[in-house]
Design a protein around this motif. Structure first.
Motif, PDB file in Angstrom:
ATOM      1  N   PHE A  65      68.235  56.445 -49.992  1.00  0.00           N
ATOM      2  CA  PHE A  65      69.476  55.728 -50.281  1.00  0.00           C
ATOM      3  C   PHE A  65      69.615  54.526 -49.343  1.00  0.00           C
ATOM      4  O   PHE A  65      69.209  54.573 -48.176  1.00  0.00           O
ATOM      5  CB  PHE A  65      70.687  56.649 -50.081  1.00  0.00           C
ATOM      6  CG  PHE A  65      70.856  57.675 -51.149  1.00  0.00           C
ATOM      7  CD1 PHE A  65      71.217  57.314 -52.439  1.00  0.00           C
ATOM      8  CD2 PHE A  65      70.653  59.023 -50.870  1.00  0.00           C
ATOM      9  CE1 PHE A  65      71.380  58.270 -53.431  1.00  0.00           C
ATOM     10  CE2 PHE A  65      70.816  59.982 -51.852  1.00  0.00           C
ATOM     11  CZ  PHE A  65      71.178  59.607 -53.132  1.00  0.00           C
ATOM     12  N   TYR A  66      70.233  53.476 -49.851  1.00  0.00           N
ATOM     13  CA  TYR A  66      70.489  52.318 -48.988  1.00  0.00           C
ATOM     14  C   TYR A  66      71.931  51.842 -49.128  1.00  0.00           C
ATOM     15  O   TYR A  66      72.518  51.863 -50.206  1.00  0.00           O
ATOM     16  CB  TYR A  66      69.527  51.161 -49.290  1.00  0.00           C
ATOM     17  CG  TYR A  66      69.513  50.687 -50.724  1.00  0.00           C
ATOM     18  CD1 TYR A  66      70.430  49.742 -51.186  1.00  0.00           C
ATOM     19  CD2 TYR A  66      68.571  51.178 -51.627  1.00  0.00           C
ATOM     20  CE1 TYR A  66      70.415  49.306 -52.495  1.00  0.00           C
ATOM     21  CE2 TYR A  66      68.548  50.752 -52.954  1.00  0.00           C
ATOM     22  CZ  TYR A  66      69.472  49.815 -53.383  1.00  0.00           C
ATOM     23  OH  TYR A  66      69.455  49.374 -54.688  1.00  0.00           O
ATOM     24  N   GLY A  67      72.478  51.445 -47.981  1.00  0.00           N
ATOM     25  CA  GLY A  67      73.752  50.747 -47.932  1.00  0.00           C
ATOM     26  C   GLY A  67      73.458  49.366 -47.408  1.00  0.00           C
ATOM     27  O   GLY A  67      73.200  49.189 -46.216  1.00  0.00           O
ATOM     28  N   THR A  72      68.453  43.609 -46.576  1.00  0.00           N
ATOM     29  CA  THR A  72      67.465  44.122 -45.629  1.00  0.00           C
ATOM     30  C   THR A  72      67.362  45.639 -45.689  1.00  0.00           C
ATOM     31  O   THR A  72      66.262  46.198 -45.695  1.00  0.00           O
ATOM     32  CB  THR A  72      67.811  43.681 -44.190  1.00  0.00           C
ATOM     33  OG1 THR A  72      67.971  42.264 -44.154  1.00  0.00           O
ATOM     34  CG2 THR A  72      66.706  44.079 -43.231  1.00  0.00           C
ATOM     35  N   ALA A  73      68.492  46.336 -45.739  1.00  0.00           N
ATOM     36  CA  ALA A  73      68.459  47.795 -45.828  1.00  0.00           C
ATOM     37  C   ALA A  73      67.783  48.242 -47.127  1.00  0.00           C
ATOM     38  O   ALA A  73      67.023  49.219 -47.135  1.00  0.00           O
ATOM     39  CB  ALA A  73      69.870  48.365 -45.737  1.00  0.00           C
ATOM     40  N   GLU A  74      68.048  47.542 -48.199  1.00  0.00           N
ATOM     41  CA  GLU A  74      67.389  47.863 -49.470  1.00  0.00           C
ATOM     42  C   GLU A  74      65.889  47.655 -49.354  1.00  0.00           C
ATOM     43  O   GLU A  74      65.085  48.462 -49.851  1.00  0.00           O
ATOM     44  CB  GLU A  74      67.961  46.996 -50.594  1.00  0.00           C
ATOM     45  CG  GLU A  74      67.353  47.277 -51.948  1.00  0.00           C
ATOM     46  CD  GLU A  74      67.940  46.430 -53.060  1.00  0.00           C
ATOM     47  OE1 GLU A  74      67.505  46.599 -54.222  1.00  0.00           O
ATOM     48  OE2 GLU A  74      68.829  45.602 -52.781  1.00  0.00           O
ATOM     49  N   ASP A  75      65.477  46.582 -48.693  1.00  0.00           N
ATOM     50  CA  ASP A  75      64.056  46.313 -48.487  1.00  0.00           C
ATOM     51  C   ASP A  75      63.404  47.423 -47.673  1.00  0.00           C
ATOM     52  O   ASP A  75      62.320  47.906 -48.014  1.00  0.00           O
ATOM     53  CB  ASP A  75      63.889  44.968 -47.781  1.00  0.00           C
ATOM     54  CG  ASP A  75      62.441  44.678 -47.422  1.00  0.00           C
ATOM     55  OD1 ASP A  75      61.583  44.805 -48.306  1.00  0.00           O
ATOM     56  OD2 ASP A  75      62.172  44.338 -46.253  1.00  0.00           O
ATOM     57  N   TYR A  76      64.069  47.857 -46.600  1.00  0.00           N
ATOM     58  CA  TYR A  76      63.508  48.927 -45.773  1.00  0.00           C
ATOM     59  C   TYR A  76      63.386  50.231 -46.571  1.00  0.00           C
ATOM     60  O   TYR A  76      62.395  50.950 -46.458  1.00  0.00           O
ATOM     61  CB  TYR A  76      64.372  49.153 -44.536  1.00  0.00           C
ATOM     62  CG  TYR A  76      64.207  48.119 -43.451  1.00  0.00           C
ATOM     63  CD1 TYR A  76      63.240  47.121 -43.549  1.00  0.00           C
ATOM     64  CD2 TYR A  76      65.012  48.118 -42.320  1.00  0.00           C
ATOM     65  CE1 TYR A  76      63.091  46.167 -42.565  1.00  0.00           C
ATOM     66  CE2 TYR A  76      64.859  47.171 -41.318  1.00  0.00           C
ATOM     67  CZ  TYR A  76      63.893  46.195 -41.447  1.00  0.00           C
ATOM     68  OH  TYR A  76      63.734  45.258 -40.456  1.00  0.00           O
ATOM     69  N   ALA A  77      64.404  50.535 -47.360  1.00  0.00           N
ATOM     70  CA  ALA A  77      64.346  51.749 -48.174  1.00  0.00           C
ATOM     71  C   ALA A  77      63.181  51.680 -49.166  1.00  0.00           C
ATOM     72  O   ALA A  77      62.466  52.667 -49.372  1.00  0.00           O
ATOM     73  CB  ALA A  77      65.669  51.940 -48.919  1.00  0.00           C
ATOM     74  N   SER A  78      62.974  50.522 -49.774  1.00  0.00           N
ATOM     75  CA  SER A  78      61.875  50.355 -50.721  1.00  0.00           C
ATOM     76  C   SER A  78      60.529  50.502 -50.027  1.00  0.00           C
ATOM     77  O   SER A  78      59.599  51.139 -50.568  1.00  0.00           O
ATOM     78  CB  SER A  78      61.962  48.978 -51.392  1.00  0.00           C
ATOM     79  OG  SER A  78      63.143  48.853 -52.144  1.00  0.00           O
ATOM     80  N   ARG A  79      60.413  49.930 -48.833  1.00  0.00           N
ATOM     81  CA  ARG A  79      59.157  50.038 -48.094  1.00  0.00           C
ATOM     82  C   ARG A  79      58.865  51.477 -47.709  1.00  0.00           C
ATOM     83  O   ARG A  79      57.721  51.951 -47.798  1.00  0.00           O
ATOM     84  CB  ARG A  79      59.226  49.140 -46.857  1.00  0.00           C
ATOM     85  CG  ARG A  79      59.094  47.668 -47.196  1.00  0.00           C
ATOM     86  CD  ARG A  79      59.633  46.746 -46.124  1.00  0.00           C
ATOM     87  NE  ARG A  79      58.936  46.868 -44.855  1.00  0.00           N
ATOM     88  CZ  ARG A  79      59.196  46.098 -43.794  1.00  0.00           C
ATOM     89  NH1 ARG A  79      60.137  45.169 -43.871  1.00  0.00           N
ATOM     90  NH2 ARG A  79      58.525  46.255 -42.674  1.00  0.00           N
ATOM     91  N   LEU A  80      59.887  52.203 -47.279  1.00  0.00           N
ATOM     92  CA  LEU A  80      59.706  53.605 -46.907  1.00  0.00           C
ATOM     93  C   LEU A  80      59.334  54.456 -48.116  1.00  0.00           C
ATOM     94  O   LEU A  80      58.484  55.351 -48.027  1.00  0.00           O
ATOM     95  CB  LEU A  80      60.983  54.132 -46.253  1.00  0.00           C
ATOM     96  CG  LEU A  80      61.264  53.606 -44.846  1.00  0.00           C
ATOM     97  CD1 LEU A  80      62.709  53.885 -44.455  1.00  0.00           C
ATOM     98  CD2 LEU A  80      60.319  54.239 -43.825  1.00  0.00           C
ATOM     99  N   SER A  81      59.972  54.172 -49.241  1.00  0.00           N
ATOM    100  CA  SER A  81      59.686  54.927 -50.451  1.00  0.00           C
ATOM    101  C   SER A  81      58.234  54.740 -50.882  1.00  0.00           C
ATOM    102  O   SER A  81      57.534  55.706 -51.225  1.00  0.00           O
ATOM    103  CB  SER A  81      60.631  54.492 -51.576  1.00  0.00           C
ATOM    104  OG  SER A  81      60.355  55.190 -52.764  1.00  0.00           O
ATOM    105  N   LYS A  82      57.793  53.499 -50.842  1.00  0.00           N
ATOM    106  CA  LYS A  82      56.409  53.223 -51.250  1.00  0.00           C
ATOM    107  C   LYS A  82      55.417  53.824 -50.263  1.00  0.00           C
ATOM    108  O   LYS A  82      54.390  54.384 -50.650  1.00  0.00           O
ATOM    109  CB  LYS A  82      56.212  51.712 -51.358  1.00  0.00           C
ATOM    110  CG  LYS A  82      54.888  51.340 -51.994  1.00  0.00           C
ATOM    111  CD  LYS A  82      54.899  49.931 -52.487  1.00  0.00           C
ATOM    112  CE  LYS A  82      53.589  49.587 -53.186  1.00  0.00           C
ATOM    113  NZ  LYS A  82      53.357  50.422 -54.376  1.00  0.00           N
ATOM    114  N   THR A  94      64.011  55.142 -54.556  1.00  0.00           N
ATOM    115  CA  THR A  94      65.147  54.569 -53.839  1.00  0.00           C
ATOM    116  C   THR A  94      66.418  54.756 -54.649  1.00  0.00           C
ATOM    117  O   THR A  94      66.373  54.952 -55.874  1.00  0.00           O
ATOM    118  CB  THR A  94      64.947  53.071 -53.556  1.00  0.00           C
ATOM    119  OG1 THR A  94      64.814  52.375 -54.803  1.00  0.00           O
ATOM    120  CG2 THR A  94      63.718  52.829 -52.703  1.00  0.00           C
ATOM    121  N   GLY A  95      67.561  54.686 -53.964  1.00  0.00           N
ATOM    122  CA  GLY A  95      68.833  54.845 -54.647  1.00  0.00           C
ATOM    123  C   GLY A  95      69.923  53.985 -54.052  1.00  0.00           C
ATOM    124  O   GLY A  95      70.101  53.952 -52.829  1.00  0.00           O
TER     125      GLY A  95
END
Length: 693
Positions: A65-67, A72-82, A94-95
């Protein structure tokens, strides 16, 4: 009159037909992600808001999940998910927090992990998309599906990961991740690893993130017995070139954010953070008198948009990347000759989302949708190594991706973007093996830039003013590197408005007429973001404003409003503005206007200036504040509102310290007691900041 059965059936058909029409118009038939979030809680069509159902439908067991406010937080969440999938084979997705309900967190299976990547916005506030989640999870008694109380630890089976994005120049540093982490633990959840914290104020956000994620992965491996495998790149997007379409085709997006803009009838939607209004620029002018620096004043017209603002709000400008940098990246990737080729971009996984409408072109993606001018990340460089054009280039980029010091020396300290970095690593070589999907995954979506509105809504209801310095920096060695994508774009618009042919500020060129020339006539895409940085509702209350440089922007609006109220016969309280700049003769913003406001407000307005380079020694606004200590403290005792706008890292922090010292000295208290009084002013909303790093 009663309706018979036929009438009812006709009405139902009309309603359903209208709903279908608007859904198709909004999302298009080939791309359902053209525009999202039109309402605060808008869920994607056909998608459940139930976390467990969504993960089961997608066959996933890890949700990131990202807030996020700026992406930037969305980018980090996407990178972690991948990375979770590539390194460990985890079924990961991601969510967006605003797309889910959280009442059934107590039913999340034990083999499922939820992660929260949370940015702190403003003064310790959740980002717009995290408000409901934050209020629910930190509430005194959140109601979960099984009805268990907090004391019964309803989330005892939940395992979670947490990382926060903050800025240490703010008082409530990383408060979002800290409060959410504390709430989850109070509810019985178990955290994997530490709750990471990135610091944008210290400029270490990326390195903080990289360091934290490695320790987190170690903890994850130990906790659930993960086995790491050799990471193999798997594209998140499928890229298909369309020979049957050309850029002139009606269905091809050339930078439009959604289908309404594509069809030229964008007024069919509300204008907001997902749908900009193409606003005419009424007027623009230069505020500095020196030739080597630019500061713009722009008046942007909102008539016909249904957009409204109140004094103290922000206007968001949707930037366009400069053509020079678009061409640079197209060239280094070896696709310059195909820049106008139409492509379809689709998700390789059902849980991924394409961050722009499609079909489109390579040029349109890099010009309007992706942050190609931003500093490149070390992690992204490491991902590019397998696609290097030579063994030498591969060795160099592997070094940059793994060695923090070398990365900072050769890339970060040079402010290189991705294309400049690839040019420097392998001069004259083409990186044609890099999958275009990897470019889309490794670079973030371009974000609107927010500016404090420098006009009063009471005076100019349908017009917002912007006050912006055009940013550029010179790095060691004398290389001129442009930093301000949006401010140079605005400068080009100003030059066009004043009759310069082919405006190219600082050597840059922009497509000023926009997709399909729909921005012609000097227009700019904008929306409004509401702020809590406000004048007191009682105009008789005294106010003290600290605004050096363009930090004066909202205070021009404040003073403009109070001057208008005074001219209308209303009583107005004491209004003091501390303004600072380098030299009175070069960058004294709105010097003539302050005289007009003085005439309207009389003794109730005082302008106190600090020209740092005009005297034998440098003087800043915090020094002037201390020189007027007695008056400042007396006004605070009378309930004055204290405002600060500008640089967070230095000025705002020093002003805060100076005010604590002033209160202590004037009232015969200790410094600690003075600081406590300033903290109470903050908590009671009498001390407000609108600052940036």
């Amino acid at each position: 009159m009663a309706l018979d059965l036929l009438d009812i059936l006709v009405l139902v058909g009309l309603v359903l037909g209208s709903a279908y029409f608007f859904r198709e118009k909004l999302f298009g038939k080939s791309d359902k992600t053209a525009i999202t979030g039109l309402g605060k809680n808008a869920a994607k069509a056909g998608k459940t808001r139930n976390i467990i159902e969504r993960m089961q439908q997608s066959d996933k067991n890890v949700m990131w999940f990202y807030g996020s406010q700026t992406g930037t937080a969305e980018d980090y969440a996407s990178r972690l998910s991948k990375e979770a999938g590539a390194r460990f084979g985890l079924k990961s997705m991601t969510g967006d927090l605003e797309e889910y309900d959280f009442e059934n967190l107590d039913e999340v299976p034990e083999d499922t992990v939820l992660a929260f990547v949370l940015a702190t916005y403003g003064e310790g506030e959740p980002t717009d998309n995290a408000v409901e989640f934050y209020e629910f999870i930190t509430g005194d008694e959140p109601m979960f599906s099984k009805g268990e109380s907090v004391e019964e630890k309803p989330l005892r089976n939940l395992k979670y990961i947490a990382f926060g994005l903050g800025n240490n120049t703010y008082e409530h540093y990383n408060s979002m991740v800290r409060r959410v982490d504390a709430a989850l633990q109070k509810l019985g959840a178990t955290r994997i690893g530490t709750a990471g914290e990135g610091d944008d104020g210290a400029g270490t956000m990326e390195e903080d993130f990289l360091s934290w994620k490695e320790t987190m992965w170690e903890a994850y491996k130990n906790d659930v017995g993960l086995e790491e495998r050799e990471a193999v790149y798997e594209p998140a997007f499928q890229i298909k070139e369309r020979e049957d379409l050309t850029p002139e085709s009606d269905s091809v997006y050339l930078g439009e954010p959604n289908s309404f803009h594509l069809e030229g009838n964008a007024k069919g939607l509300p204008f907001n953070a997902h749908n900009p209004f193409i606003a005419p620029i009424d007027s623009s002018k230069e505020l500095f008198t020196t030739k080597d620096r630019n500061c713009l004043h722009m008046e942007i017209n909102l008539k016909g948009s249904n957009l409204s603002y109140t004094t103290g709000d922000h206007v968001a400008v949707w930037p366009t990347n400069p053509g020079r940098e678009v061409l640079r990246l197209l060239t280094v990737l070896g696709i310059a000759e195909k820049k106008d080729t139409v492509i379809n971009v689709s998700p390789a996984d059902s849980t991924a989302k394409v961050p722009f409408p499609t079909p489109t072109t390579y040029d349109a993606i890099l010009r309007y949708h992706i942050e190609i001018c931003a500093p490149v990340s070390r992690q992204f460089l490491a991902q590019l190594a397998p696609f290097a054009p030579s063994d030498e280039a591969k060795a160099k980029i592997e070094l940059l991706g793994s060695d923090k010091d070398e990365f900072h020396k050769q890339v970060a300290n040079q402010y290189f973007n991705i294309a400049q970095t690839l040019e420097a690593v392998a001069p004259g070589q083409i990186w044609k093996n890099i999958p275009f999907s990897l470019i889309l995954e490794g670079l973030t979506k371009i974000q609107p830039r927010y500016y404090s509105i420098s006009s009063s809504s009471h005076v100019q209801k349908d017009v917002v003013a912007i006050t912006a310095v055009v940013e550029s920096i010179t790095v060691p060695g004398g290389t001129h590197v442009l930093k301000g994508v949006t401010t140079n774009y605005l400068l080009a618009l100003k030059q066009k408005q004043h009759g310069e042919e082919d405006p190219e500020p600082n050597g840059l060129n922009y497509n000023l007429t926009g997709p399909r020339n729909r921005y012609d006539g000097v227009h700019v895409p904008v929306h409004i973001r509401h702020s809590n940085f406000k004048l007191p509702t009682d105009p008789t209350k005294p106010i003290i404003m600290i605004g050096p440089g363009t930090g004066v922007a909202p205070f021009r609006a404040f003073v403009q409003e109070r001057a208008a109220l005074a001219q209308e016969g209303q009583e107005v309280g004491k209004t003091i503005l501390f303004f600072g700049c380098r030299k009175e003769s070069e960058d004294f913003l709105y010097a003539d206007e302050w005289k007009q406001y003085q005439e309207a407000l009389g003794d109730n307005f005082k302008l106190i200036t600090a020209f740092s380079r005009d005297g034998p020694k440098k003087v800043y606004v915090q020094h002037r504040l201390e020189e007027h200590a007695a008056e400042v403290d007396e006004l605070l005792k009378k309930g004055a509102y204290f405002y600060v706008c500008g640089d967070a890292a230095h000025m705002a922090r020093e002003v805060n310290t100076a005010l604590g010292r002033i209160v202590a000295e004037q009232r015969g208290l200790t410094i600690q007691q003075g600081d406590e009084i300033v903290k109470r002013l903050r908590s009671s909303n009498l001390y407000q900041e609108d600052v940036w790093s």
